[in-house]
Design a protein around this motif. Structure first.
Motif, PDB file in Angstrom:
ATOM      1  N   GLU A  32       0.889  -1.294   0.116  1.00  0.00           N
ATOM      2  CA  GLU A  32       0.163  -0.002   0.102  1.00  0.00           C
ATOM      3  C   GLU A  32       0.877   1.231  -0.039  1.00  0.00           C
ATOM      4  OE1 GLU A  32      -3.874  -1.640   2.237  1.00  0.00           O
ATOM      5  OE2 GLU A  32      -1.875  -1.234   3.517  1.00  0.00           O
ATOM      6  N   ALA A  78       2.431   1.682  -3.464  1.00  0.00           N
ATOM      7  CA  ALA A  78       1.532   2.092  -4.610  1.00  0.00           C
ATOM      8  C   ALA A  78       1.143   3.341  -4.303  1.00  0.00           C
ATOM      9  CB  ALA A  78       0.094   1.204  -4.595  1.00  0.00           C
ATOM     10  N   ARG A  79       0.744   3.826  -3.011  1.00  0.00           N
ATOM     11  CA  ARG A  79       0.155   5.021  -3.043  1.00  0.00           C
ATOM     12  C   ARG A  79       1.198   6.280  -2.982  1.00  0.00           C
ATOM     13  NH1 ARG A  79      -4.026   3.106   2.028  1.00  0.00           N
ATOM     14  NH2 ARG A  79      -5.051   1.860   0.620  1.00  0.00           N
ATOM     15  N   ASN A  97       4.284   5.017  -6.274  1.00  0.00           N
ATOM     16  CA  ASN A  97       3.389   4.770  -7.611  1.00  0.00           C
ATOM     17  C   ASN A  97       4.251   3.237  -8.418  1.00  0.00           C
ATOM     18  OD1 ASN A  97       1.396   4.758  -9.549  1.00  0.00           O
ATOM     19  ND2 ASN A  97       2.573   5.919 -10.809  1.00  0.00           N
ATOM     20  N   ARG A 106      -2.196   0.027  -8.598  1.00  0.00           N
ATOM     21  CA  ARG A 106      -2.832   0.558  -7.562  1.00  0.00           C
ATOM     22  C   ARG A 106      -4.208  -0.337  -7.460  1.00  0.00           C
ATOM     23  NH1 ARG A 106      -1.647   6.813  -8.092  1.00  0.00           N
ATOM     24  NH2 ARG A 106       0.345   6.921  -6.970  1.00  0.00           N
ATOM     25  N   ASP A 144      -6.798   1.712  -3.071  1.00  0.00           N
ATOM     26  CA  ASP A 144      -5.673   2.721  -3.143  1.00  0.00           C
ATOM     27  C   ASP A 144      -6.157   4.032  -4.079  1.00  0.00           C
ATOM     28  OD1 ASP A 144      -3.954   1.027  -2.071  1.00  0.00           O
ATOM     29  OD2 ASP A 144      -3.355   0.200  -4.164  1.00  0.00           O
ATOM     30  N   GLU A 145      -6.819   3.888  -5.038  1.00  0.00           N
ATOM     31  CA  GLU A 145      -7.410   5.121  -5.924  1.00  0.00           C
ATOM     32  C   GLU A 145      -8.216   5.935  -4.814  1.00  0.00           C
ATOM     33  OE1 GLU A 145      -6.270   6.267  -8.702  1.00  0.00           O
ATOM     34  OE2 GLU A 145      -5.028   4.689  -8.989  1.00  0.00           O
ATOM     35  N   SER A 153       1.513  12.584  -5.187  1.00  0.00           N
ATOM     36  CA  SER A 153       0.706  12.067  -6.629  1.00  0.00           C
ATOM     37  C   SER A 153      -0.317  13.004  -6.868  1.00  0.00           C
ATOM     38  CB  SER A 153       0.108  10.746  -6.223  1.00  0.00           C
ATOM     39  OG  SER A 153      -0.574  10.715  -4.900  1.00  0.00           O
TER      40      SER A 153
END
Length: 200
Positions: free
Chosen positions: A88, A91-92, A95, A99, A103-104, A200
């Motif tokens: 997590e 991905a968050r 990147n 995701r 996560d989105e 992000s």
């Protein structure tokens, strides 16, 4: 990694905050915070009950200052935030990997509420387990503990505490007088090269 090291992203980088928390996802590795008002200073009441005042710290932004004398080995407070896995976190914040919808949703919630994704408040508590106190709705006053190479508090961590959740807390390492800023050494892992984490 030093036991008291904060880790900013590559290796990973506050008693619990009062008030309800509404999780948006029930994963044991993730507790997302409810959407709502974001205050400028996190958990002032909790800080006051712990004998701490949050106020400007020269050259550091806001800091946590003891409002009473403290002895050696005294509990200062727990580091509270969202619990996340390494996947997590990667991905968050970095990147890396795929995701998920969760996560989105997490990223969208942060953007909609104006919460940064700098990774500056991520604390590694064990192999692949992190506490992220960047979101004010999930954090408490311990997020204001600043770095100092001459610390007066130390970080302790357990990947699984009494309730099965990760725990990170601070204890005094020497006598502290009222008015002193509470500080700890973030550790070498915190001071990564610029650009290691990109919002992000």
């Amino acid at each position: 990694m030093a036991a008291a090291a904060f880790a900013l992203m590559s290796a990973g980088f506050q008693p619990p905050a009062p008030g309800p928390r509404a999780p948006l996802h029930a994963s044991p590795m993730l507790r997302m915070c409810a959407v709502g008002h974001v205050s400028l200073v996190v958990d002032e009441e909790g800080a006051a009950s712990a004998g701490v005042a949050i106020r400007p710290s020269p050259g550091r932004g806001l800091g946590a200052f003891s409002t009473r004398d403290r002895g050696v080995g005294e509990l200062v407070g727990d580091y509270v935030g969202e619990v996340m896995s390494e996947r997590e976190k990667d991905a968050r914040y970095l990147n890396i990997g795929t995701r998920t919808d969760a996560d989105e949703l997490w990223l969208r919630s942060r953007r909609e509420r104006g919460v940064r994704t700098s990774g500056e408040y991520i604390l590694a508590v064990g192999s692949g387990i992190f506490i992220d106190a960047e979101d004010p709705q999930c954090a408490n006053w311990c997020r204001y503990l600043n770095h100092d190479a001459r610390p007066n508090v130390a970080l302790k961590t357990l990947p699984r505490g009494l309730e099965g959740r990760p725990r990170a807390w601070f204890v005094t390492t020497r006598r502290i007088l009222a008015g002193e800023e509470l500080v700890f050494d973030y550790g070498d892992d915190y001071w990564n090269q610029p650009g290691d984490v990109k919002p992000s």
